[in-house]
Motif scaffolding. Structure first.
Motif, short mmCIF file in Angstrom:
data_model
loop_
_atom_site.label_atom_id
_atom_site.label_comp_id
_atom_site.label_asym_id
_atom_site.label_seq_id
_atom_site.Cartn_x
_atom_site.Cartn_y
_atom_site.Cartn_z
N VAL A 38 0.84 -1.20 0.00
CA VAL A 38 0.00 0.00 0.00
C VAL A 38 0.87 1.25 0.00
N LYS A 39 1.90 1.27 0.83
CA LYS A 39 2.79 2.44 0.91
C LYS A 39 3.48 2.67 -0.45
N THR A 40 4.00 1.61 -1.04
CA THR A 40 4.68 1.73 -2.33
C THR A 40 3.71 2.17 -3.42
N SER A 41 2.50 1.61 -3.42
CA SER A 41 1.50 1.97 -4.43
C SER A 41 1.13 3.44 -4.35
N LEU A 42 0.90 3.93 -3.14
CA LEU A 42 0.54 5.34 -2.98
C LEU A 42 1.69 6.26 -3.41
N SER A 43 2.91 5.87 -3.07
CA SER A 43 4.06 6.67 -3.47
C SER A 43 4.23 6.65 -4.99
N LEU A 44 4.01 5.49 -5.60
CA LEU A 44 4.13 5.39 -7.06
C LEU A 44 3.05 6.19 -7.77
N ILE A 45 1.87 6.25 -7.17
CA ILE A 45 0.81 7.07 -7.77
C ILE A 45 1.27 8.52 -7.87
N ILE A 47 4.39 9.60 -8.02
CA ILE A 47 5.47 9.68 -9.01
C ILE A 47 4.91 9.61 -10.43
N ILE A 48 4.01 8.67 -10.65
CA ILE A 48 3.43 8.51 -11.99
C ILE A 48 2.62 9.73 -12.37
N THR A 49 1.87 10.29 -11.42
CA THR A 49 1.10 11.50 -11.69
C THR A 49 2.02 12.64 -12.08
N PHE A 50 3.12 12.78 -11.36
CA PHE A 50 4.10 13.83 -11.68
C PHE A 50 4.61 13.67 -13.11
N TRP A 51 5.04 12.45 -13.46
CA TRP A 51 5.61 12.25 -14.79
C TRP A 51 4.57 12.32 -15.90
N LEU A 52 3.34 11.92 -15.61
CA LEU A 52 2.28 12.10 -16.60
C LEU A 52 2.02 13.59 -16.83
N THR A 149 11.65 6.57 -15.62
CA THR A 149 11.05 7.41 -14.57
C THR A 149 10.50 6.62 -13.40
N THR A 150 9.82 5.51 -13.65
CA THR A 150 9.23 4.74 -12.55
C THR A 150 10.31 4.15 -11.67
#
Length: 196
Positions: A38-45, A47-52, A149-150
């Motif tokens: 859960v922690k990794t998923s929220l953090s990746l969201i 990061i992905i939002t930033f790069w999108l 990026t990911t």
């Protein structure tokens, strides 16, 4: 098959923990794993939002179109059966551009659109993948990544001292993977044509 492998590993782990009298380790590992996921998923969201967002800015600034123009001659060579102005070609170019920028999550919707459009061109044998579909799958799977990026985001998340040090090796590895994917596609395609 992979589901059976995972099932075997889970059941085997539970049986071993139970046989050793440490069944509580299984519960603790499951809860700890869920918490980390859960922690990794929220953090990746984030990061992905930033790069999108960066990709949208690049698209608005014309950088994506520029990258698409650089990629277009290659796609014309790789997909000779796809008409130049067909929607499939645009989706393929956008998918490759997103993969080059390391935005696999942004590439997926364009990849699905590309496959749907390629299927429209595949009217003679709708139950069999066309040559263009096979080439696109190979290219999508093994596409070069210039900015991972990911992975950089994950390295930042877990406190890497130099999260971008993997860029050079990533470019090399993905270039090798893309070369092998394209060569395998061409070789297997010629073998398949000769066989039938």
């Amino acid at each position: 098959m992979v589901n059976y492998v995972w099932l075997f590993m889970i059941v085997f782990g539970i049986l071993v923990a139970g046989a050793q009298g440490h069944i509580e380790v299984v519960t603790k590992a499951a809860l700890d794993g869920a918490q980390v996921a859960v922690k990794t998923s929220l953090s990746l969201i984030a990061i992905i939002t930033f790069w999108l967002g960066i990709m949208k800015l690049a698209e608005a600034a014309g950088l994506i179109q520029g990258l698409a123009k650089l990629v277009r001659p290659i796609t014309r060579f790789l997909f000779p059966s796809v008409p130049k102005d067909h929607p499939a070609m645009g989706a393929i170019v956008m998918n490759i551009s997103a993969n080059i920028l390391g935005l696999g999550n942004a590439a997926t919707p364009m990849g699905l659109i590309a496959m749907q459009e390629l299927q429209k061109l595949n009217q003679q044998r709708p139950d069999t993948a066309s040559e263009a579909m096979c080439t696109f799958l190979a290219l999508n799977t093994g596409c070069i990544t210039i900015i991972p990026t990911t992975i950089i985001g994950i390295r930042v998340l877990y406190g890497s001292q130099d999260p971008t040090e993997i860029v050079g090796t990533t470019i090399f590895a993905t270039l090798c993977g893309m070369t092998v994917a394209i060569l395998a596609d061409r070789i297997l395609r010629s073998l398949y044509r000769n066989r039938w």
